[in-house]
Design a protein around this motif. Structure first.
Motif, PDB file in Angstrom:
ATOM      1  N   CYS A   1      -2.426  10.362 -22.176  1.00 42.54           N
ATOM      2  CA  CYS A   1      -3.684   9.962 -21.546  1.00 42.54           C
ATOM      3  C   CYS A   1      -3.464   9.485 -20.110  1.00 42.54           C
ATOM      4  O   CYS A   1      -2.474   8.806 -19.795  1.00 42.54           O
TER       5      CYS A   1
ATOM      6  N   MET B   1      -9.809  14.748 -18.125  1.00 39.36           N
ATOM      7  CA  MET B   1      -8.728  14.101 -18.868  1.00 39.36           C
ATOM      8  C   MET B   1      -7.856  15.145 -19.550  1.00 39.36           C
ATOM      9  O   MET B   1      -6.618  15.032 -19.585  1.00 39.36           O
TER      10      MET B   1
ATOM     11  N   MET C   1      -3.966  15.537 -18.910  1.00 38.32           N
ATOM     12  CA  MET C   1      -3.018  15.398 -20.013  1.00 38.32           C
ATOM     13  C   MET C   1      -2.084  16.601 -20.088  1.00 38.32           C
ATOM     14  O   MET C   1      -0.903  16.462 -20.398  1.00 38.32           O
TER      15      MET C   1
ATOM     16  N   MET D   1      -3.094  11.828 -27.346  1.00 33.35           N
ATOM     17  CA  MET D   1      -3.581  10.831 -26.399  1.00 33.35           C
ATOM     18  C   MET D   1      -2.466  10.000 -25.779  1.00 33.35           C
ATOM     19  O   MET D   1      -2.734   9.187 -24.890  1.00 33.35           O
TER      20      MET D   1
END
Length: 406
Positions: free
Chosen positions: A21, A381, A385, A18
């Protein structure tokens, strides 16, 4: 001497992942979800108290849906994209989707004239909502594979099966009848086909042909008596002449106008809406933006639409930047999903389109809509990413070296 190997558990790896992100996706998404929780509570608390219910009932449900939606974002953001393209996943998802759309016609619960809900105890599923994400994933894979073989999707035999499935599913949605869900799913399919195999003839044909066919079908429906009697008739009459039927079928639209007029530029204040107190039925779903306009005014509506526009533009940008046609089509399909749904909801609130029962993305009350939209955002997402990871020129988030053992 063997080098030290650092391995992370799947959850640790996900959190580590993440760091790539895309906050231009995450922040607007979270902002819209928070606004949705607040406005669902504001629009439903008063009428629930009048009816003897709990003022926080819808608040708790919508907050739960938002939390589950955030979990979907995290899950799909870290799910290997290749899993969504496996033959087994696509085959099972097609079978499940067909089963849900067919069974809802038999045992589904009717809401606002459409038999489109499956009641599974405390959970209510709307298959037409999940069909939107299914079309995006399934058609993206089929179209991308056709292009990998050097063929145009619409000119190859590979288009027959997917388009046949799409036609069957659209007819099942129309049979509920869910005209809003039918139109949104059809728009997703058309835009994805144009994005995959754009040709001027196809583009002009779609721009001219789709409204023409829609008008022709509407005219024939009126001539054949399709709109005579029933819920469809009331909605059509309300759209054509709301003030002439202000005490009947046009009451929703007329009270929507009153709410927008009362709000003015700056609104009457959060929680101070008059129209939500029994004048506007179901103010937390289809007409939540009318209540939002009354309480937050033109300024509040503009900010919400601006945040949603930023999210949609970011999704399109992620698609433009992608080197994978599969990823690009997913982004374009998701952006179309959000744009058309927004247009139908706002159009119904303003009276420029018939009321179709379409919710406003992330703001209106509803679990199926929230979960599907959140899952779509999570997939976008994931794509973003991957782009960030490639752009930063870093390796795999796991630190692995030689002699890693098992």
């Amino acid at each position: 001497m063997k080098k030290l190997v650092v391995r992370r558990l799947p959850l640790q790896a996900a959190w580590h992942n993440m760091r790539y992100c895309d906050y231009y996706l995450l922040v607007p998404y979270l902002a819209l979800c928070l606004v949705g929780i607040v406005m669902v509570y504001s629009s439903s608390a008063g009428i629930e108290m009048q009816n003897g219910g709990s003022p926080t009932g819808y608040l708790i449900k919508q907050a739960s849906y938002a939390i589950l939606g955030a979990g979907c974002v995290f899950f799909f953001a870290n799910l290997p994209m290749r899993f969504l393209r496996t033959r087994r996943f696509l085959k099972y998802s097609t079978f499940i989707m067909f089963f849900l759309l067919a069974i809802v016609l038999v045992v589904g619960r009717a809401v606002n004239g459409a038999k489109g809900w499956l009641s599974l105890g405390p959970i209510n599923l709307q298959p037409a909502e999940f069909c939107k994400l299914y079309f995006i994933l399934y058609l993206s894979d089929r179209m991308a594979r056709a292009r990998q073989r050097g063929a145009h999707f619409l000119d190859s035999s590979a288009a027959v099966g997917p388009l046949l499935f799409a036609l069957v599913f659209l007819l099942l949605i129309l049979a509920q009848p869910d005209t809003g869900g039918f139109a949104i799913n059809a728009a997703i399919i058309i835009v994805m086909m144009l994005a995959c195999d754009f040709r001027w003839a196809y583009g002009i044909g779609a721009i001219i042909g789709f409204p023409t066919v829609g008008y022709f079908l509407m005219e024939k429906a009126v001539e054949s008596g399709f709109f005579h009697g029933g819920y469809r008739s009331q909605r059509f009459i309300a759209f054509m002449n709301p003030f002439g039927n202000a005490s009947g079928s046009g009451s929703q639209l007329v009270n929507s106008y009153y709410a927008i007029s009362n709000g003015g530029v700056f609104g009457v204040g959060l929680g101070n809406s008059i129209q939500k107190m029994g004048y506007l039925p179901e103010p937390n779903t289809d007409f939540i933006m009318a209540i939002t306009s009354e309480e937050l005014g033109l300024v509040g509506i503009t900010v919400i639409l601006g945040v949603l526009l930023c999210l949609i533009c970011r999704i399109i940008l992620v698609g433009v930047r992608s080197r994978s046609l599969y990823h690009t089509l997913i982004c374009y399909g998701t952006a179309t999903f959000m744009m058309v749904e927004t247009f139908f909801n706002i159009g119904g609130v303003l009276g420029i389109l018939p009321i179709t029962g379409v919710t406003f993305p992330f703001i209106s009350y509803g679990g199926s809509s929230m979960l599907v939209l959140s899952s779509a955002v999570g997939i976008i997402m994931n794509i973003s990413m991957q782009q960030n990871r490639d752009r930063m020129q870093v390796g795999h988030p796991f630190v692995q070296t030689e002699g890693s053992g098992r």
